[in-house]
Design an enzyme around this catalytic site. Structure first.
Site, PDB file in Angstrom:
ATOM      1  N   GLU A  68       4.465 -24.020  -8.735  1.00  0.00           N
ATOM      2  CA  GLU A  68       6.092 -24.118  -8.403  1.00  0.00           C
ATOM      3  C   GLU A  68       6.619 -23.135  -7.937  1.00  0.00           C
ATOM      4  OE1 GLU A  68       8.255 -26.742  -8.285  1.00  0.00           O
ATOM      5  OE2 GLU A  68       9.765 -25.061  -7.670  1.00  0.00           O
ATOM      6  N   ASP A 117       9.492 -31.091  -0.386  1.00  0.00           N
ATOM      7  CA  ASP A 117      10.741 -31.106   0.403  1.00  0.00           C
ATOM      8  C   ASP A 117      10.609 -31.489   1.848  1.00  0.00           C
ATOM      9  OD1 ASP A 117      11.503 -30.010  -1.911  1.00  0.00           O
ATOM     10  OD2 ASP A 117      11.831 -28.000  -1.169  1.00  0.00           O
ATOM     11  N   LYS A 121      14.589 -30.426   9.764  1.00  0.00           N
ATOM     12  CA  LYS A 121      14.669 -29.535  11.243  1.00  0.00           C
ATOM     13  C   LYS A 121      13.250 -29.518  11.834  1.00  0.00           C
ATOM     14  CE  LYS A 121      19.124 -27.612  10.517  1.00  0.00           C
ATOM     15  NZ  LYS A 121      19.816 -26.660   9.771  1.00  0.00           N
ATOM     16  N   ASP A 153       9.363 -40.751  -0.943  1.00  0.00           N
ATOM     17  CA  ASP A 153      10.046 -41.835  -0.545  1.00  0.00           C
ATOM     18  C   ASP A 153      10.812 -41.640   0.666  1.00  0.00           C
ATOM     19  OD1 ASP A 153      11.866 -39.901  -1.359  1.00  0.00           O
ATOM     20  OD2 ASP A 153      13.424 -41.297  -1.571  1.00  0.00           O
ATOM     21  N   THR A 192       6.166 -39.418 -11.223  1.00  0.00           N
ATOM     22  CA  THR A 192       6.620 -38.076 -11.143  1.00  0.00           C
ATOM     23  C   THR A 192       8.194 -38.248 -11.592  1.00  0.00           C
ATOM     24  OG1 THR A 192       7.403 -37.927  -8.964  1.00  0.00           O
ATOM     25  CG2 THR A 192       5.204 -37.369  -9.442  1.00  0.00           C
ATOM     26  N   GLU A 193       8.951 -37.118 -11.883  1.00  0.00           N
ATOM     27  CA  GLU A 193      10.426 -37.216 -12.236  1.00  0.00           C
ATOM     28  C   GLU A 193      11.210 -37.802 -10.958  1.00  0.00           C
ATOM     29  OE1 GLU A 193       8.883 -34.075 -13.331  1.00  0.00           O
ATOM     30  OE2 GLU A 193       9.507 -33.795 -15.391  1.00  0.00           O
TER      31      GLU A 193
HETATM   32  N1  SAH Z   1       6.650 -32.995  -7.715  1.00  0.00           N
HETATM   33  C1  SAH Z   1       8.012 -33.066  -8.542  1.00  0.00           C
HETATM   34  C2  SAH Z   1       8.896 -32.312  -7.959  1.00  0.00           C
HETATM   35  C3  SAH Z   1       9.487 -32.626  -6.254  1.00  0.00           C
HETATM   36  S1  SAH Z   1      10.798 -31.486  -5.688  1.00  0.00           S
HETATM   37  C4  SAH Z   1       8.267 -34.626  -8.483  1.00  0.00           C
HETATM   38  O1  SAH Z   1       7.729 -35.432  -7.808  1.00  0.00           O
HETATM   39  O2  SAH Z   1       9.226 -35.071  -9.354  1.00  0.00           O
HETATM   40  C5  SAH Z   1       9.883 -30.678  -4.597  1.00  0.00           C
HETATM   41  C6  SAH Z   1       9.272 -29.223  -5.608  1.00  0.00           C
HETATM   42  O3  SAH Z   1       8.600 -28.544  -4.906  1.00  0.00           O
HETATM   43  C7  SAH Z   1      10.516 -28.418  -6.098  1.00  0.00           C
HETATM   44  O4  SAH Z   1      10.518 -28.168  -7.308  1.00  0.00           O
HETATM   45  C8  SAH Z   1      10.324 -27.172  -5.172  1.00  0.00           C
HETATM   46  O5  SAH Z   1      10.993 -26.140  -5.700  1.00  0.00           O
HETATM   47  C9  SAH Z   1       8.786 -27.442  -5.032  1.00  0.00           C
HETATM   48  N2  SAH Z   1       8.308 -26.456  -3.640  1.00  0.00           N
HETATM   49  C10 SAH Z   1       8.974 -26.717  -2.441  1.00  0.00           C
HETATM   50  N3  SAH Z   1       8.215 -25.755  -1.601  1.00  0.00           N
HETATM   51  C11 SAH Z   1       7.269 -25.032  -2.160  1.00  0.00           C
HETATM   52  C12 SAH Z   1       6.526 -24.185  -1.863  1.00  0.00           C
HETATM   53  N4  SAH Z   1       6.200 -23.784  -0.456  1.00  0.00           N
HETATM   54  N5  SAH Z   1       5.716 -23.780  -2.686  1.00  0.00           N
HETATM   55  C13 SAH Z   1       5.952 -23.808  -3.963  1.00  0.00           C
HETATM   56  N6  SAH Z   1       6.827 -24.778  -4.352  1.00  0.00           N
HETATM   57  C14 SAH Z   1       7.570 -25.618  -3.562  1.00  0.00           C
END
Ligand code: SAH
Length: 212
Positions: A68, A117, A121, A153, A192-193
């Site tokens: 993370e 994420d 863009k 999703d 997952t959350e």
């Molecule tokens: N996997 C969890 C959280 C999803 S949100 C779930 O399904 O509930 C996406 C998470 O990835 C966020 O906490 C974000 O901080 C992390 N994240 C996004 N890009 C990242 C990167 N390049 N390296 C490490 N963590 C990343």
């Protein structure tokens, strides 16, 4: 995911025995962290860590590393680990782009990407965790028979992720556009959350499992 700044989150992480503080020093020898030769599975973008913790509790013969980038988010996982210690799970705060500096060639058996994420863009496409640029990184660290599992999703991100596969030399083992109504792929699913939140809003969950 970004959480409100938590005072001292970096310090609390620095003091945690569940966090690997110099992950690059473990490259090629993660088995030493766990003290055994069990396979290593990782989640990139772990968030608050529930998925990793449930998997680790259910599979004591697999070692898990949760990655993370934000300390405020990682702190939530650290706090959960304080309450439920798991000897086969360790956490790392790092940017996923550096993954090849942290794991050796073929060192990882499985990579989980959950609700990554979207970076909507076009010019940010290479930052998406299922992009071809990231697939090239995963190709380095993943064992020859390794698998990547991706859930989201976000329909646009999922379509993008599927388009990235062939040019990068990956194949699908399983694909669904409605995981929660796909009996076969749902078996053994750990929510997952984000999955819980978005599926309770009625959003279908997309998933692929890929290999090369
Ligand atoms: N996997 C969890 C959280 C999803 S949100 C779930 O399904 O509930 C996406 C998470 O990835 C966020 O906490 C974000 O901080 C992390 N994240 C996004 N890009 C990242 C990167 N390049 N390296 C490490 N963590 C990343």
């Amino acid at each position: 995911m970004r959480l409100r700044n938590v005072t001292g989150s970096r310090e609390m992480i620095a003091g945690s025995r569940f966090v690997v503080h110099e992950p690059a020093a473990q490259k090629g020898k993660w088995c030493e962290v766990f003290g055994n030769d069990c396979p290593i599975h990782i989640e990139i973008g772990m968030g608050k860590g529930r998925f990793m913790m449930e998997l680790a509790a259910a599979n004591p013969r697999i070692n898990y590393v949760g990655i993370e980038k934000y300390s405020t988010v990682l702190l939530r996982a650290v706090q959960k680990m304080e309450a439920q210690e798991l000897c086969n799970l360790r956490l790392v705060r790092m940017e996923a782009e550096e993954i090849c500096e942290v794991f050796g060639r073929g060192e990882v058996e499985r990579i989980y990407l959950n609700f990554s994420d979207p970076w909507p863009k076009d010019r940010h496409a290479k930052r998406r965790l299922p992009s071809r640029q990231f697939l090239a990184r995963y190709d380095e660290i993943l064992a020859p028979d390794g698998r990547i599992e991706f859930k989201t999703d976000n329909a646009d991100l999922f379509d993008f992720a599927l388009e990235e596969l062939a040019p990068a030399g990956w194949k699908t083992e399983a694909v669904t556009r409605d995981l929660h109504h796909d009996g076969k792929m749902l078996a053994g699913n750990i929510m997952t959350e984000y999955e819980e939140k978005f599926s309770s809003m009625g959003n279908p969950i997309y998933k692929y499992v890929i290999y090369r």
